[in-house]
Design a protein around this motif. Structure first.
Motif, PDB file in Angstrom:
ATOM      1  N   ARG A 106       0.864  -1.041  -0.192  1.00 30.60           N
ATOM      2  CA  ARG A 106       0.195   0.017   0.057  1.00 30.60           C
ATOM      3  C   ARG A 106       0.860   1.205  -0.087  1.00 30.60           C
ATOM      4  NH1 ARG A 106      -2.662  -0.223   6.010  1.00 30.60           N
ATOM      5  NH2 ARG A 106      -1.353   1.439   7.018  1.00 30.60           N
ATOM      6  N   GLY A 107       2.159   1.163  -0.026  1.00 28.15           N
ATOM      7  CA  GLY A 107       2.845   2.189  -0.043  1.00 28.15           C
ATOM      8  C   GLY A 107       3.994   2.625   0.888  1.00 28.15           C
ATOM      9  N   GLU A 108       3.860   1.899   2.086  1.00 25.46           N
ATOM     10  CA  GLU A 108       4.524   2.276   3.379  1.00 25.46           C
ATOM     11  C   GLU A 108       6.057   1.963   2.988  1.00 25.46           C
ATOM     12  OE1 GLU A 108       3.177   3.637   5.332  1.00 25.46           O
ATOM     13  OE2 GLU A 108       1.068   3.159   5.584  1.00 25.46           O
ATOM     14  N   ASP A 109       6.980   2.922   3.590  1.00 22.86           N
ATOM     15  CA  ASP A 109       8.327   2.774   3.501  1.00 22.86           C
ATOM     16  C   ASP A 109       8.902   1.320   4.168  1.00 22.86           C
ATOM     17  OD1 ASP A 109      11.282   2.964   3.298  1.00 22.86           O
ATOM     18  OD2 ASP A 109      11.387   5.113   3.716  1.00 22.86           O
ATOM     19  N   PRO A 110       9.599   0.476   3.515  1.00 25.71           N
ATOM     20  CA  PRO A 110      10.070  -0.662   4.370  1.00 25.71           C
ATOM     21  C   PRO A 110      11.055  -0.363   5.345  1.00 25.71           C
ATOM     22  CG  PRO A 110      10.926  -0.668   1.967  1.00 25.71           C
ATOM     23  CD  PRO A 110      10.007   0.363   2.133  1.00 25.71           C
ATOM     24  N   ARG A 111      11.525   0.884   5.296  1.00 29.35           N
ATOM     25  CA  ARG A 111      12.512   1.122   6.255  1.00 29.35           C
ATOM     26  C   ARG A 111      11.901   1.681   7.614  1.00 29.35           C
ATOM     27  NH1 ARG A 111      15.818   5.917   3.856  1.00 29.35           N
ATOM     28  NH2 ARG A 111      13.680   6.430   3.375  1.00 29.35           N
ATOM     29  N   ARG A 112      10.554   1.823   7.509  1.00 29.28           N
ATOM     30  CA  ARG A 112       9.743   2.318   8.620  1.00 29.28           C
ATOM     31  C   ARG A 112       8.842   1.211   9.349  1.00 29.28           C
ATOM     32  NH1 ARG A 112       9.747   7.924   8.556  1.00 29.28           N
ATOM     33  NH2 ARG A 112       7.876   8.103   9.883  1.00 29.28           N
ATOM     34  N   ILE A 113       9.297   0.083   8.673  1.00 31.24           N
ATOM     35  CA  ILE A 113       8.534  -1.169   9.304  1.00 31.24           C
ATOM     36  C   ILE A 113       9.475  -2.274  10.098  1.00 31.24           C
ATOM     37  CG2 ILE A 113       7.336  -3.395   8.352  1.00 31.24           C
ATOM     38  CD1 ILE A 113       6.385  -1.963   6.031  1.00 31.24           C
ATOM     39  N   ARG A 114       9.355  -2.695  11.185  1.00 30.14           N
ATOM     40  CA  ARG A 114      10.312  -3.448  12.013  1.00 30.14           C
ATOM     41  C   ARG A 114       9.496  -4.860  12.238  1.00 30.14           C
ATOM     42  NH1 ARG A 114      12.742  -0.302  16.390  1.00 30.14           N
ATOM     43  NH2 ARG A 114      13.968   0.292  14.793  1.00 30.14           N
ATOM     44  N   ILE A 115      10.215  -6.024  12.077  1.00 27.32           N
ATOM     45  CA  ILE A 115       9.784  -7.364  12.411  1.00 27.32           C
ATOM     46  C   ILE A 115      10.464  -7.754  13.866  1.00 27.32           C
ATOM     47  CG2 ILE A 115       9.911  -9.757  12.031  1.00 27.32           C
ATOM     48  CD1 ILE A 115       9.671  -9.078   8.908  1.00 27.32           C
ATOM     49  N   VAL A 116       9.539  -8.121  14.748  1.00 28.33           N
ATOM     50  CA  VAL A 116      10.238  -8.423  16.098  1.00 28.33           C
ATOM     51  C   VAL A 116       9.844  -9.970  16.217  1.00 28.33           C
ATOM     52  CG1 VAL A 116      10.051  -8.052  18.557  1.00 28.33           C
ATOM     53  CG2 VAL A 116      10.002  -6.034  17.227  1.00 28.33           C
ATOM     54  N   ASP A 117      10.800 -10.732  16.297  1.00 20.76           N
ATOM     55  CA  ASP A 117      10.356 -12.100  16.137  1.00 20.76           C
ATOM     56  C   ASP A 117      11.419 -13.117  16.746  1.00 20.76           C
ATOM     57  OD1 ASP A 117       9.353 -14.641  15.718  1.00 20.76           O
ATOM     58  OD2 ASP A 117       8.331 -13.952  13.945  1.00 20.76           O
ATOM     59  N   ILE A 118      11.392 -14.292  17.123  1.00 22.65           N
ATOM     60  CA  ILE A 118      12.433 -15.106  17.844  1.00 22.65           C
ATOM     61  C   ILE A 118      13.582 -15.507  16.595  1.00 22.65           C
ATOM     62  CG2 ILE A 118      11.145 -17.127  17.646  1.00 22.65           C
ATOM     63  CD1 ILE A 118      12.124 -17.586  20.469  1.00 22.65           C
ATOM     64  N   ARG A 119      13.104 -15.810  15.459  1.00 26.45           N
ATOM     65  CA  ARG A 119      13.608 -16.150  14.310  1.00 26.45           C
ATOM     66  C   ARG A 119      13.700 -15.169  13.052  1.00 26.45           C
ATOM     67  NH1 ARG A 119      11.080 -20.724  16.125  1.00 26.45           N
ATOM     68  NH2 ARG A 119      12.437 -22.311  17.213  1.00 26.45           N
ATOM     69  N   ARG A 120      14.689 -15.089  12.299  1.00 18.74           N
ATOM     70  CA  ARG A 120      14.807 -14.371  11.126  1.00 18.74           C
ATOM     71  C   ARG A 120      13.786 -14.958  10.107  1.00 18.74           C
ATOM     72  NH1 ARG A 120      17.965 -10.474   9.823  1.00 18.74           N
ATOM     73  NH2 ARG A 120      19.682  -9.894  11.249  1.00 18.74           N
ATOM     74  N   PRO A 121      13.134 -14.069   9.006  1.00 13.91           N
ATOM     75  CA  PRO A 121      12.214 -14.422   8.178  1.00 13.91           C
ATOM     76  C   PRO A 121      12.992 -15.813   7.250  1.00 13.91           C
ATOM     77  CG  PRO A 121      12.081 -12.197   8.113  1.00 13.91           C
ATOM     78  CD  PRO A 121      13.230 -12.466   9.093  1.00 13.91           C
ATOM     79  N   VAL A 122      12.182 -16.762   6.917  1.00 15.28           N
ATOM     80  CA  VAL A 122      12.756 -17.637   5.814  1.00 15.28           C
ATOM     81  C   VAL A 122      11.758 -17.622   4.711  1.00 15.28           C
ATOM     82  CG1 VAL A 122      13.857 -19.024   7.699  1.00 15.28           C
ATOM     83  CG2 VAL A 122      11.547 -19.482   7.012  1.00 15.28           C
ATOM     84  N   ARG A 123      10.732 -17.012   4.841  1.00 20.54           N
ATOM     85  CA  ARG A 123       9.954 -16.912   3.411  1.00 20.54           C
ATOM     86  C   ARG A 123      10.419 -16.213   2.481  1.00 20.54           C
ATOM     87  NH1 ARG A 123       3.914 -14.984   5.182  1.00 20.54           N
ATOM     88  NH2 ARG A 123       3.837 -14.573   3.234  1.00 20.54           N
ATOM     89  N   GLN A 124      10.268 -16.867   1.183  1.00 14.51           N
ATOM     90  CA  GLN A 124      11.318 -16.137   0.139  1.00 14.51           C
ATOM     91  C   GLN A 124      10.598 -14.763  -0.099  1.00 14.51           C
ATOM     92  OE1 GLN A 124      13.930 -17.388  -1.106  1.00 14.51           O
ATOM     93  NE2 GLN A 124      14.236 -15.626  -2.348  1.00 14.51           N
TER      94      GLN A 124
END
Length: 466
Positions: A106-124
């Protein structure tokens, strides 16, 4: 004396037949669709419906402009860009990953999004394109210090702007509360400390929520309800210079779709699945509809979904019919064994060593899953679909279950039959929300050990970790 012995022998010989007749009679009753459920879902899918919808979904996907990868929604169907910063707890997983992709689409800047999780993403789809620029912070949400550090971490952008298990025994409840309740408390506390901005509120309705522990289907559901109370108590509380607004959305059922779900995509991975819930009418929820409780349109039966997947895969996916009455009896035995061993562990540890623990997925086949699967579950999400000014979310979850099923199969096949890797973080409790999938796997293993069917299973190069 001889007469009495003969009578007992006759009864013993007739007992298996009586049990068999009871099971058949009870299964016949269960298989009938109740008139009250048919009012909400009167029509069943046909093979032509499945093939026509699959063709429409494929064409629609080819024409989607500006949406997230593998999305059924174009950019103009998504909410408008806000320019805020977003922190997505669990963003490396299935549903959280789709939230990230929709924000970017929808146009949000990816630098302004943060993932907080116990493991890094593995989805392609989270490792390529704009999603590769999303910030990641490793944190266990049950660790308050780690969550606070992840929320307080400086942002990479320099612009000024706003910041944004199956058992049901009450004595085992603490095993389910660690992530769901403590984790939620940590997230709310961290949001307060960084001065998170307000968001819209949701209407609150507790009229249909159970009031006592024994009324919930399992400890997992109790822990989710406790976490929801934490979220709701935080509404309208101080958050730095702002007032924090919070809300909770209750999905109508397990969520499915491309990206690593543990429902339909898991069926595709297995190739063959035993099931005893063919005739249960249920509201499904496609992952891109996840913000409005349930899929659009009438709810299907599980049997319709099974037959649709078999048609779309040309028989590569198969489903084996099992007696729901017999499986329930088996589940009761497993539950009693499980509780007996826990009682011995607490009261007489030396004796507990003589009772081996249940291993593998068999522990998930317990009666609590029947409270969710062996009933007709039809959800009304009309209030969630209202405009925000009317107390709703203003989101149009237009995808039907038939469309969502077709899309899930098509994306699986487009990837060459290799499901996306899925890491379900933090679910160490034996009442994980997708216990039906594990319970089915348990029955499948039992069937194989008994030699009822020996068809080779397809080897799938993927990782599913719990």
């Amino acid at each position: 004396m001889a007469v009495d012995l003969s009578l007992w022998l006759a009864l013993a010989a007739a007992l298996p037949l009586l049990v068999y007749l009871y099971v058949r009679a009870n299964d016949a009753k269960i298989s009938r669709l109740h008139p009250a459920a048919l009012i909400h879902s009167p029509d069943r899918w046909t093979a032509d419906d499945v093939r026509r919808t699959a063709a429409e979904v494929k064409l629609k996907a080819e024409n989607v402009q500006g949406g997230a990868p593998a999305s059924l929604f174009s950019q103009d169907e998504l909410p408008p860009k806000t320019g805020r910063r977003y922190i997505i707890t669990g963003g490396a997983g299935f549903l959280g990953g789709w939230i990230v992709l929709h924000l970017i689409a929808r146009g949000e800047d990816p630098r302004r999004i943060r993932i907080v999780d116990i493991r890094r993403p593995v989805r392609q789809d989270l490792l390529e394109g704009p999603a590769a620029n999303v910030d990641f912070c490793k944190a266990d949400i049950a660790d308050s210090a780690a969550v606070e550090a992840a929320f307080a971490k400086p942002w990479a952008d320099t612009e000024d702007g706003p910041e944004p298990e199956t058992t049901r025994n009450a004595s085992l409840q603490p095993y389910s509360d660690g992530v769901n309740v403590k984790g939620t408390e940590n997230v709310v506390a961290a949001a307060h400390k960084i001065g998170a901005l307000p968001s819209s509120t949701l209407p609150q309705d507790d009229s249909i929520i159970p009031q006592h522990h024994e009324d919930f289907f399992s400890n997992y559901a109790v822990s989710k309800w406790k976490a929801e109370q934490v979220i709701r108590r935080a509404d309208r509380t101080s958050s730095g210079a702002h007032t924090l607004r919070t809300g909770a959305i209750r999905p109508g059922n397990g969520i499915y779709g491309p990206g690593g779900d543990l429902l339909l995509e898991l069926y595709l991975i297995r190739g063959e699945t035993p099931s005893w819930i063919w005739d249960s009418i249920q509201s499904f929820i496609y992952v891109e509809n996840a913000f409005v409780v349930a899929d659009a349109g009438p709810a299907p039966t599980y049997g319709e979904v099974y037959r649709g997947m078999m048609d779309l895969t040309g028989g590569a996916v198969k489903f084996l019919w099992l007696s729901s009455t017999a499986i329930l009896g088996f589940a009761v035995l497993i539950e009693q064994y499980y509780l007996l061993r826990h009682a011995l562990v607490r009261a007489a540890p030396p004796l507990a060593k003589l009772v081996p623990p249940l291993s593998g997925d068999v522990v998930y086949l317990q009666p609590s899953i029947f409270s969710l699967t062996q009933v007709h579950l039809i959800f009304d999400d009309s209030r969630a679909r209202r405009a925000p000014e009317d107390g709703g979310l203003g989101w149009n979850g237009r995808v039907t279950t038939l469309e969502g099923m077709c899309k899930t199969v098509q994306e699986f096949e487009r990837s060459g039959g290799l499901a996306r890797r899925r890491a379900v973080a933090g679910n160490k409790t034996p009442d994980h929300g997708f216990q039906i999938a594990r319970a089915e796997k348990t029955v499948e293993e039992v069937i194989e050990k008994l030699g009822i069917h020996t068809q080779d299973k397809p080897q799938v190069a993927m990782e599913v970790s719990y």
